[in-house]
Scaffold this motif. Structure first.
Motif, PDB file in Angstrom:
ATOM      1  N   TYR A  57      -0.833   2.888   1.583  1.00  0.00           N
ATOM      2  CA  TYR A  57      -0.033   3.421   0.481  1.00  0.00           C
ATOM      3  C   TYR A  57      -0.018   2.453  -0.705  1.00  0.00           C
ATOM      4  CZ  TYR A  57       3.980   4.912  -2.244  1.00  0.00           C
ATOM      5  OH  TYR A  57       4.799   5.276  -3.274  1.00  0.00           O
ATOM      6  N   GLY A 111      -2.539   3.124  -4.463  1.00  0.00           N
ATOM      7  CA  GLY A 111      -2.031   3.198  -5.831  1.00  0.00           C
ATOM      8  C   GLY A 111      -2.746   2.241  -6.766  1.00  0.00           C
ATOM      9  N   ARG A 112      -3.051   1.065  -6.278  1.00  0.00           N
ATOM     10  CA  ARG A 112      -3.738   0.081  -7.119  1.00  0.00           C
ATOM     11  C   ARG A 112      -5.194   0.467  -7.355  1.00  0.00           C
ATOM     12  NH1 ARG A 112      -0.775  -5.616  -6.383  1.00  0.00           N
ATOM     13  NH2 ARG A 112       1.304  -4.734  -6.263  1.00  0.00           N
TER      14      ARG A 112
END
Length: 123
Positions: free
Chosen positions: A23, A27-28
């Motif tokens: 997770y 996102g990165r």
């Protein structure tokens, strides 16, 4: 933790499961992809291997470093091979205040150059 992720989302002393790390990392990676898409004017013409190594560059070295780089200038001018050959030059870090070639960064740059120059997605 989670392959070196730091920042406000990371709680000191907490154990992170593989799904927690996924997770946080996802996102990165998606943010790095958005940055790469916005900086490379020929993005749609690159195959997934080329795109992936440019995303890796942004993820690890930052969009600010890419935005002023010869790598980006060459890619946007249509010289993809020249841009790919720039990867190994991004091999330095600061150790005790001295700019030093770091073996891990050299390996990553060499690998990204190979991926960019030689790997091709099956049509």
């Amino acid at each position: 933790m989670c392959n070196g992720i730091t920042g406000p989302d990371v709680v000191a002393g907490r154990w992170y499961s593989p799904s927690d790390c996924y997770y946080l990392e996802r996102g990165r990676y998606l943010a790095a992809e958005r940055e790469a898409r916005s900086l490379f004017t020929r993005w749609p013409s690159y195959d997934p291997f080329v795109q992936g190594q440019f995303i890796d560059f942004v993820h690890n070295k930052g969009a600010a470093n890419l935005s002023t780089s010869t790598l980006l200038r060459m890619a946007n001018a249509g010289d993809l091979a020249g841009a790919c050959r720039e990867n190994p030059r991004w091999n330095r870090g600061t150790v005790a205040g001295v700019s030093t070639v770091l073996p891990g960064l050299q390996l990553r740059g060499d690998a990204n150059a190979e991926i960019c120059l030689e790997w091709r997605a099956a049509s």
